[in-house]
Design a protein around this motif. Structure first.
Motif, PDB file in Angstrom:
ATOM      1  N   TYR A 154       0.745  -1.219  -0.133  1.00 59.65           N
ATOM      2  CA  TYR A 154      -0.057   0.037   0.118  1.00 59.65           C
ATOM      3  C   TYR A 154       0.943   1.164   0.054  1.00 59.65           C
ATOM      4  N   ARG A 203      -6.905   0.928  10.703  1.00 60.75           N
ATOM      5  CA  ARG A 203      -8.370   1.050  10.443  1.00 60.75           C
ATOM      6  C   ARG A 203      -8.571  -0.821  10.279  1.00 60.75           C
ATOM      7  N   TYR A 204      -7.765  -1.172   9.558  1.00 57.15           N
ATOM      8  CA  TYR A 204      -7.853  -2.815   9.312  1.00 57.15           C
ATOM      9  C   TYR A 204      -7.168  -3.805  10.191  1.00 57.15           C
ATOM     10  N   MET A 239      -5.030   3.599   7.421  1.00 59.58           N
ATOM     11  CA  MET A 239      -5.850   2.631   6.915  1.00 59.58           C
ATOM     12  C   MET A 239      -5.466   1.296   7.611  1.00 59.58           C
ATOM     13  N   VAL A 275      -7.599  -0.809  -0.227  1.00 60.04           N
ATOM     14  CA  VAL A 275      -8.475  -1.593   0.912  1.00 60.04           C
ATOM     15  C   VAL A 275      -8.207  -3.423   0.571  1.00 60.04           C
ATOM     16  N   MET A 278     -13.403  -4.106  -0.561  1.00 58.51           N
ATOM     17  CA  MET A 278     -13.513  -2.810  -1.165  1.00 58.51           C
ATOM     18  C   MET A 278     -14.898  -1.991  -0.933  1.00 58.51           C
ATOM     19  N   SER A 279     -14.430  -0.758  -0.794  1.00 55.90           N
ATOM     20  CA  SER A 279     -15.764   0.135  -0.242  1.00 55.90           C
ATOM     21  C   SER A 279     -15.843   1.199  -1.699  1.00 55.90           C
ATOM     22  N   SER A 322      -7.661   4.043  -3.516  1.00 57.24           N
ATOM     23  CA  SER A 322      -7.336   3.755  -2.218  1.00 57.24           C
ATOM     24  C   SER A 322      -8.478   2.925  -1.536  1.00 57.24           C
ATOM     25  N   TRP A 323      -9.604   3.420  -1.745  1.00 62.20           N
ATOM     26  CA  TRP A 323     -10.750   2.730  -1.089  1.00 62.20           C
ATOM     27  C   TRP A 323     -11.172   1.682  -1.919  1.00 62.20           C
ATOM     28  N   LYS A 326      -6.650  -5.758   3.382  1.00 59.90           N
ATOM     29  CA  LYS A 326      -7.570  -6.753   3.669  1.00 59.90           C
ATOM     30  C   LYS A 326      -6.905  -8.185   3.301  1.00 59.90           C
TER      31      LYS A 326
END
Length: 312
Positions: free
Chosen positions: A101, A277-278, A274, A144, A154-155, A139-140, A148
Motif C-alpha cells: 500500500y 483501521r484494518y 488505513m 483496501v 473494497m468500499s 485507495s478505497w 485486507k
C-alpha cells in the motif's frame, strides 16, 4: 529546474520542521494530528479544486484536465502493478500488505500539491488535485483490497462519496458553465484553499514527530522507500518517454512534469490510518510514511530535473 525544486523542497522542509518542533514541544497526540488531517481532506483540498477552476471557461483547460486525469490513472495503476510484483503477497506476512500500500499510494494532497504550486504556480495546482481524486477512488477500492488481503472488502461507497470526488462533481460543471461563485462564498473558498501548503506541511511535521525511529533500519521499510521514491517514478518516466506522451497535447511537457512530481511523492499518510483501521501494524506504517517523507526531500528534485531534461 533542480535549483527551483530544491528551493521549494527546502521551504517545505522548514515548514515541516516547525510542525515537528511544535509537536515535540507540546506533546501533540496522534488524535489531534488526525483531526487536522481531516480538515485538510474534508475542507481545504476540495476548496483548492473549486478555487482553481473558478476561471473563465477554456476548452484547452478542459482537455488538459482530461489529459491529466488519464496520466494520473495510468501512473497510479503502474505504481499498483509495480508494488504487486515487487512485493509478493505471502512473503513478509501482514507487514507486506502495508508495504504494498505504501509503495502504491503517494501523498499527493499534502506534498504533491504544495510542490506543484511552488514550482509551476497556483494555476497548475488543479492538475495535481485531479491526482488526489484518483487517489481517493483507488485507495478505497484497490488499496483496501491490498490491506485486507481480499478485494471483497473494497468500499465503492467511500471511493465515490468522498470530498475529493464530490468537489470535482461541483467544480467542473461550474467551470464548464462559466458560473462564478458569488463574492462572499468565493472569497471564503479562496481563503480556505490558500491554507493547503502551510497546513499540509505542518501536519507532515506533526506526523513525523510521533514516529518511533528505532524501526528505521527495517529492510521492508527501506525497500518500500526505494520503490516508492525511486523505482516507480523512474519506471513512469521511462514509460512516458517511450510512448512520447508529452507530444500528445500542446503544453503536454509541463503536464507530464506535474504528473511525475505528483507520482514521486512519499507514501500517503493514509497508509498509517488505513493500516490501523484494518487491524494491521499502524506504527510500522507510520515509519514508512516518515522515512519516505524525509527521503523525498532528496529524490523529488532529482526526478524533476531528469524529467525536465527528457520532456522539455
Amino acid at each position: 529546474m533542480f535549483s527551483i525544486v530544491f528551493q521549494q523542497v527546502f521551504i517545505m522542509f522548514l515548514l515541516m520542521l516547525i510542525g515537528f518542533v511544535y509537536a515535540k514541544a507540546t506533546g501533540m497526540k496522534k488524535e489531534e494530528c488526525n483531526r487536522i488531517c481531516n480538515i485538510l481532506l474534508m475542507v481545504v483540498t476540495p476548496c483548492l479544486l473549486l478555487s482553481n477552476l473558478q476561471r473563465p471557461f477554456q476548452k484547452e483547460i478542459l482537455w488538459e484536465l482530461l489529459f491529466s486525469l488519464i496520466l494520473a490513472v495510468a501512473s497510479s495503476f503502474l505504481a499498483i502493478l509495480s508494488a504487486r510484483f515487487l512485493f509478493l503477497p505471502k512473503a513478509g506476512g501482514e507487514n507486506r500488505r502495508i508495504e504494498r500500500y505504501g509503495a502504491s499510494f503517494g501523498n499527493v494532497g499534502f506534498i504533491g500539491i504544495p510542490l506543484v504550486t511552488g514550482i509551476f504556480g497556483a494555476e497548475y495546482a488543479v492538475y495535481a488535485v485531479v491526482f488526489v481524486v484518483v487517489f481517493h477512488v483507488l485507495s478505497w477500492t484497490v488499496g483496501v483490497g491490498m490491506l485486507k488481503g481480499s478485494f471483497r472488502a473494497m468500499s465503492w461507497k467511500e471511493a465515490f462519496l468522498n470530498p475529493g470526488v464530490l468537489s470535482c462533481l461541483v467544480a467542473v460543471p461550474l467551470f464548464v458553465l462559466n458560473i462564478t461563485l458569488p463574492s462572499p462564498i468565493g472569497s471564503v473558498v479562496h481563503y480556505l484553499s490558500s491554507l493547503n501548503t502551510p497546513l499540509a506541511m505542518l501536519v507532515c511535521g506533526f506526523f513525523i514527530a510521533g514516529v518511533d525511529w528505532k524501526r528505521f533500519g527495517d529492510k521492508g521499510i527501506l525497500y518500500t522507500s526505494l520503490t516508492r521514491l525511486v523505482l516507480i517514478p523512474f519506471l513512469t518516466m521511462l514509460l512516458y518517454w517511450a510512448l512520447g506522451i508529452h507530444r500528445f497535447i500542446e503544453g503536454g511537457a509541463v503536464l507530464v512534469l506535474v504528473n511525475l512530481i505528483a507520482g514521486a511523492c512519499p507514501s500517503a499518510i493514509a497508509t498509517s490510518m488505513m493500516a490501523a483501521r484494518y487491524g494491521l501494524d499502524g506504527e510500522y506504517a507510520s515509519v514508512i510514511v516518515a522515512v519516505t517523507t524525509v527521503g523525498c526531500l532528496f529524490t523529488v528534485p532529482l526526478i524533476a530535473t531528469v524529467g525536465q531534461l527528457i520532456f522539455v
